[in-house]
Write an enzyme that holds these catalytic residues in place. Structure first.
Site, mmCIF file in Angstrom:
data_model
loop_
_atom_site.group_PDB
_atom_site.id
_atom_site.type_symbol
_atom_site.label_atom_id
_atom_site.label_comp_id
_atom_site.label_asym_id
_atom_site.label_seq_id
_atom_site.Cartn_x
_atom_site.Cartn_y
_atom_site.Cartn_z
ATOM 1 N N HIS A 178 -11.474 9.143 -11.102
ATOM 2 C CA HIS A 178 -12.368 9.512 -9.996
ATOM 3 C C HIS A 178 -12.068 10.938 -9.545
ATOM 4 O O HIS A 178 -10.945 11.258 -9.185
ATOM 5 C CB HIS A 178 -12.204 8.539 -8.830
ATOM 6 C CG HIS A 178 -12.958 7.266 -9.033
ATOM 7 N ND1 HIS A 178 -13.301 6.417 -8.016
ATOM 8 C CD2 HIS A 178 -13.462 6.714 -10.167
ATOM 9 C CE1 HIS A 178 -13.978 5.385 -8.498
ATOM 10 N NE2 HIS A 178 -14.083 5.542 -9.801
ATOM 11 N N LYS A 234 -2.009 5.027 0.063
ATOM 12 C CA LYS A 234 -0.704 5.631 -0.215
ATOM 13 C C LYS A 234 0.441 4.638 -0.455
ATOM 14 O O LYS A 234 1.503 5.039 -0.941
ATOM 15 C CB LYS A 234 -0.301 6.556 0.958
ATOM 16 C CG LYS A 234 -1.129 7.822 1.047
ATOM 17 C CD LYS A 234 -0.724 8.813 -0.019
ATOM 18 C CE LYS A 234 -1.758 9.864 -0.299
ATOM 19 N NZ LYS A 234 -2.548 9.645 -1.510
ATOM 20 N N TYR A 294 -4.943 13.263 -0.587
ATOM 21 C CA TYR A 294 -5.433 12.031 -1.208
ATOM 22 C C TYR A 294 -4.966 11.910 -2.660
ATOM 23 O O TYR A 294 -4.542 10.844 -3.106
ATOM 24 C CB TYR A 294 -6.970 11.974 -1.141
ATOM 25 C CG TYR A 294 -7.532 10.602 -1.424
ATOM 26 C CD1 TYR A 294 -7.788 9.693 -0.404
ATOM 27 C CD2 TYR A 294 -7.785 10.195 -2.745
ATOM 28 C CE1 TYR A 294 -8.281 8.426 -0.659
ATOM 29 C CE2 TYR A 294 -8.277 8.923 -3.024
ATOM 30 C CZ TYR A 294 -8.530 8.054 -1.970
ATOM 31 O OH TYR A 294 -9.011 6.788 -2.242
ATOM 32 N N PRO A 315 -3.595 1.145 4.925
ATOM 33 C CA PRO A 315 -4.119 1.394 3.576
ATOM 34 C C PRO A 315 -5.200 2.486 3.485
ATOM 35 O O PRO A 315 -5.615 2.843 2.380
ATOM 36 C CB PRO A 315 -4.696 0.034 3.159
ATOM 37 C CG PRO A 315 -4.921 -0.698 4.425
ATOM 38 C CD PRO A 315 -3.918 -0.205 5.410
ATOM 39 N N TYR A 342 -15.800 5.585 1.974
ATOM 40 C CA TYR A 342 -15.076 5.290 3.221
ATOM 41 C C TYR A 342 -16.058 5.477 4.363
ATOM 42 O O TYR A 342 -16.619 6.563 4.534
ATOM 43 C CB TYR A 342 -13.908 6.265 3.408
ATOM 44 C CG TYR A 342 -12.732 6.028 2.487
ATOM 45 C CD1 TYR A 342 -12.741 6.500 1.174
ATOM 46 C CD2 TYR A 342 -11.600 5.359 2.935
ATOM 47 C CE1 TYR A 342 -11.649 6.297 0.337
ATOM 48 C CE2 TYR A 342 -10.500 5.148 2.101
ATOM 49 C CZ TYR A 342 -10.538 5.617 0.805
ATOM 50 O OH TYR A 342 -9.454 5.414 -0.018
HETATM 51 P P1 RFL Z 1 6.092 -5.285 -2.644
HETATM 52 O O1 RFL Z 1 4.917 -5.147 -3.549
HETATM 53 O O2 RFL Z 1 5.901 -5.975 -1.356
HETATM 54 O O3 RFL Z 1 7.225 -6.038 -3.480
HETATM 55 C C1 RFL Z 1 8.396 -6.521 -2.879
HETATM 56 C C2 RFL Z 1 8.884 -7.712 -3.690
HETATM 57 O O4 RFL Z 1 10.100 -8.182 -3.121
HETATM 58 C C3 RFL Z 1 10.060 -9.601 -3.074
HETATM 59 N N1 RFL Z 1 10.987 -10.064 -2.031
HETATM 60 C C4 RFL Z 1 12.219 -10.573 -2.273
HETATM 61 N N2 RFL Z 1 12.860 -10.788 -3.412
HETATM 62 C C5 RFL Z 1 14.105 -11.330 -3.339
HETATM 63 N N3 RFL Z 1 14.701 -11.667 -2.153
HETATM 64 C C6 RFL Z 1 14.078 -11.457 -0.983
HETATM 65 N N4 RFL Z 1 14.654 -11.779 0.185
HETATM 66 C C7 RFL Z 1 12.772 -10.882 -1.012
HETATM 67 N N5 RFL Z 1 11.871 -10.539 -0.057
HETATM 68 C C8 RFL Z 1 10.809 -10.045 -0.698
HETATM 69 C C9 RFL Z 1 8.623 -9.931 -2.798
HETATM 70 O O5 RFL Z 1 8.282 -11.249 -3.192
HETATM 71 C C10 RFL Z 1 7.907 -8.871 -3.637
HETATM 72 O O6 RFL Z 1 7.626 -9.328 -4.935
HETATM 73 O O7 RFL Z 1 6.765 -3.873 -2.327
HETATM 74 P P2 RFL Z 1 6.880 -2.519 -3.203
HETATM 75 O O8 RFL Z 1 7.365 -2.829 -4.583
HETATM 76 O O9 RFL Z 1 7.613 -1.571 -2.347
HETATM 77 O O10 RFL Z 1 5.389 -2.015 -3.414
HETATM 78 C C11 RFL Z 1 4.659 -1.537 -2.321
HETATM 79 C C12 RFL Z 1 3.185 -1.906 -2.474
HETATM 80 O O11 RFL Z 1 3.046 -3.247 -2.904
HETATM 81 C C13 RFL Z 1 2.458 -1.719 -1.157
HETATM 82 O O12 RFL Z 1 2.794 -0.478 -0.563
HETATM 83 C C14 RFL Z 1 0.954 -1.745 -1.253
HETATM 84 O O13 RFL Z 1 0.457 -2.826 -1.969
HETATM 85 C C15 RFL Z 1 0.435 -1.743 0.190
HETATM 86 N N6 RFL Z 1 -0.862 -2.338 0.278
HETATM 87 C C16 RFL Z 1 -1.908 -1.578 -0.091
HETATM 88 N N7 RFL Z 1 -1.699 -0.297 -0.452
HETATM 89 C C17 RFL Z 1 -2.722 0.450 -0.823
HETATM 90 O O14 RFL Z 1 -2.502 1.620 -1.187
HETATM 91 N N8 RFL Z 1 -4.009 -0.067 -0.821
HETATM 92 C C18 RFL Z 1 -4.272 -1.373 -0.471
HETATM 93 O O15 RFL Z 1 -5.399 -1.821 -0.504
HETATM 94 C C19 RFL Z 1 -3.202 -2.175 -0.076
HETATM 95 N N9 RFL Z 1 -3.406 -3.447 0.296
HETATM 96 C C20 RFL Z 1 -1.036 -3.663 0.721
HETATM 97 C C21 RFL Z 1 -2.332 -4.208 0.714
HETATM 98 C C22 RFL Z 1 0.040 -4.449 1.184
HETATM 99 C C23 RFL Z 1 -0.140 -5.749 1.642
HETATM 100 N N10 RFL Z 1 0.994 -6.477 2.172
HETATM 101 C C24 RFL Z 1 2.335 -6.083 1.827
HETATM 102 C C25 RFL Z 1 0.900 -7.369 3.235
HETATM 103 C C26 RFL Z 1 -2.527 -5.511 1.112
HETATM 104 C C27 RFL Z 1 -1.450 -6.299 1.582
HETATM 105 C C28 RFL Z 1 -1.742 -7.739 1.982
HETATM 106 C C1 PHB Z 2 -8.526 -0.755 -2.910
HETATM 107 O O1 PHB Z 2 -9.310 -0.591 -3.873
HETATM 108 O O2 PHB Z 2 -7.967 -1.838 -2.714
HETATM 109 C C2 PHB Z 2 -8.292 0.364 -1.964
HETATM 110 C C3 PHB Z 2 -8.758 1.624 -2.289
HETATM 111 C C4 PHB Z 2 -8.550 2.668 -1.408
HETATM 112 C C5 PHB Z 2 -7.884 2.449 -0.219
HETATM 113 C C6 PHB Z 2 -7.399 1.188 0.079
HETATM 114 C C7 PHB Z 2 -7.604 0.135 -0.799
HETATM 115 O O3 PHB Z 2 -7.707 3.480 0.638
#
Ligand code: RFL
Ligand code: PHB
Length: 389
Positions: free
Chosen positions: A72, A296, A384, A292, A200
């Site tokens: 993109h 980032k 971004y 989100p 957005y």
């Molecule tokens: P993760 O992906 O949360 O992975 C952490 C892992 O640690 C495990 N864990 C344990 N393991 C052993 N012992 C324990 N006591 C433990 N406690 C936890 C968990 O099961 C898990 O597998 O963290 P990591 O690796 O730092 O990665 C970060 C990203 O996943 C996160 O920043 C993003 O996904 C944030 N996020 C989003 N970011 C975006 O850029 N766009 C999004 O649309 C977006 N949607 C989201 C999200 C985060 C969410 N969370 C955490 C509630 C949507 C959700 C629901």
């Molecule tokens: C997504 O595709 O899940 C997404 C993309 C951009 C964002 C947040 C989430 O800023």
């Protein structure tokens, strides 16, 4: 069991770090509380910065992302029923890749299996010991049996609710937090995206985002109240609300279908400092959370891993402690810039229930200034696509 680096958590941070270390001959074991299927079932981020893509290539797991990911060159910002394109390519000559976190996780898990790396899934009651000594230990229970891993370092990659951050003494840790008075309700649907690029939307009824995973799979979000439950939002209600926030052309192009996933995420900004205590490092969501809106979260997890992997290879291959000592400050410098950008995007595009008329006029003016100024659009673009490491 003995290993060089014990990694807590098999999210993107833990798996990517594990893979980079394995590639450079540094042994590691990952302890994950959930099952592999559970980890793969979480639908999260979708936008991959160039720096993250480079690290996935370095780890040897980028092939499918380059084949299936969508490049993109810009995004659209919509308000007052009109859309405005921020052209990353034209402004700064850069782009992002649309490729789901689920797929990245799948590729990392496959790479780890191929490299013979050990991951203990469903590790219960993980606890950290002697982290301020040269011989830290991690204990856990699996199938009713107690286990201990002796290691040189612990990487706390266990997300916001993990055990690692809580193992640092309260007197050492400083935390900073902002909780926003709304959440995002997201659905995944097997219908083509509304547009070629992400839209957005800043609307009086609340923020909306039209994103995607593939040319036939959409990811759609609307701002919702913190009291809302997924059950309150049957698909019909979701689409009706989304359409009220989109411009007429987007409404005409929106293809409605049954959701295959639906979830609500609260929005939060959070930073814990420092990101290292003794022989424990925090990386990814374990140390910081961004709302989100700036896409980032996943990318910050990757940039932490970049600094940490470099620090650990310097230690093992060049006998240097410098990277380890600098890790927290280096990572935090970039973390705070991403915090600022994510807070700014969130503030500009959401409906804040307590905002005064003055606040709302300023918010509108921020959007109007953004789309009228090449300098402002360039600032958005460079944040971004990802600031340099
Ligand atoms: P993760 O992906 O949360 O992975 C952490 C892992 O640690 C495990 N864990 C344990 N393991 C052993 N012992 C324990 N006591 C433990 N406690 C936890 C968990 O099961 C898990 O597998 O963290 P990591 O690796 O730092 O990665 C970060 C990203 O996943 C996160 O920043 C993003 O996904 C944030 N996020 C989003 N970011 C975006 O850029 N766009 C999004 O649309 C977006 N949607 C989201 C999200 C985060 C969410 N969370 C955490 C509630 C949507 C959700 C629901
Ligand atoms: C997504 O595709 O899940 C997404 C993309 C951009 C964002 C947040 C989430 O800023």
């Amino acid at each position: 069991m003995r290993t060089q680096v014990a990694i807590i958590g098999a999210g993107p941070a833990g798996l990517l770090l594990g893979q980079l270390l394995l590639k450079h001959g540094i042994s590691n074991v990952i302890l994950e509380r959930q099952s592999a299927d559970y980890v793969l079932g979480r639908i999260r981020a979708g936008v991959v910065e160039k720096g993250t893509a480079d690290l996935l290539d370095e780890a040897g797991v980028g092939t499918r992302m380059h084949k299936e990911g969508l490049i993109h060159n810009g995004i659209e910002i919509a308000f007052s029923d009109a859309r405005h394109r921020i052209d990353f390519h034209n402004l700064i000559g850069k782009s992002v890749i649309i490729y789901g976190q689920t797929e990245i996780t799948r590729d990392l898990m496959a790479g780890r299996a191929a490299a013979g790396g050990e991951t203990v899934y469903q590790a219960e009651d993980v606890s950290l010991h002697e982290i301020d000594s040269d011989r830290p230990k991690v204990r856990y229970r699996k199938n009713g049996e107690e286990h201990e891993v002796e290691c040189d370092f612990i990487a706390g990659c266990d997300g916001f609710h993990g055990v690692s951050r809580r193992s640092i003494p309260e007197s050492v840790l400083q935390t900073y937090e902002r909780v926003y008075p709304f959440g995002w309700l997201g659905i995944l649907v097997d219908k083509p995206p509304v547009s070629e690029e992400l839209i957005y939307v800043g609307h009086e009824r609340g923020f909306a985002l039209c994103s995607m995973r593939t040319p036939t799979r959409s990811r759609l979000y609307i701002q919702c109240s913190l009291e809302d439950r997924v059950e309150d939002w049957p698909d019909e209600r979701f689409y009706e609300e989304l359409k009220q926030r989109l411009d007429a052309e987007a409404v005409a192009r929106l293809q409605e279908g049954p959701s295959i996933e639906k979830s609500i995420a609260p929005l939060r900004s959070f930073v814990a400092e420092p990101m290292r205590y003794g022989r424990l490092f925090l990386a990814g969501d374990a140390a910081h959370i961004v709302p989100p809106t700036g896409a980032k979260g996943l990318n910050l997890a990757a940039s932490d891993v970049h600094y940490l992997w470099q620090a650990l290879t310097d230690f093992y291959k060049r006998n240097s402690q410098a990277g380890i000592d600098a890790y927290s400050a280096r990572a935090l410098r970039r973390v705070w810039k991403a915090e600022r950008f994510s807070w700014w995007m969130t503030s500009m595009l959401h409906h804040f229930p307590d905002n005064s008329g003055f606040d709302r006029r300023l918010q509108r003016t921020e959007l109007e200034y953004l789309i009228s100024s090449r300098a402002a659009m360039t600032a958005l673009a460079e944040n971004y696509v990802g600031l340099p490491y």
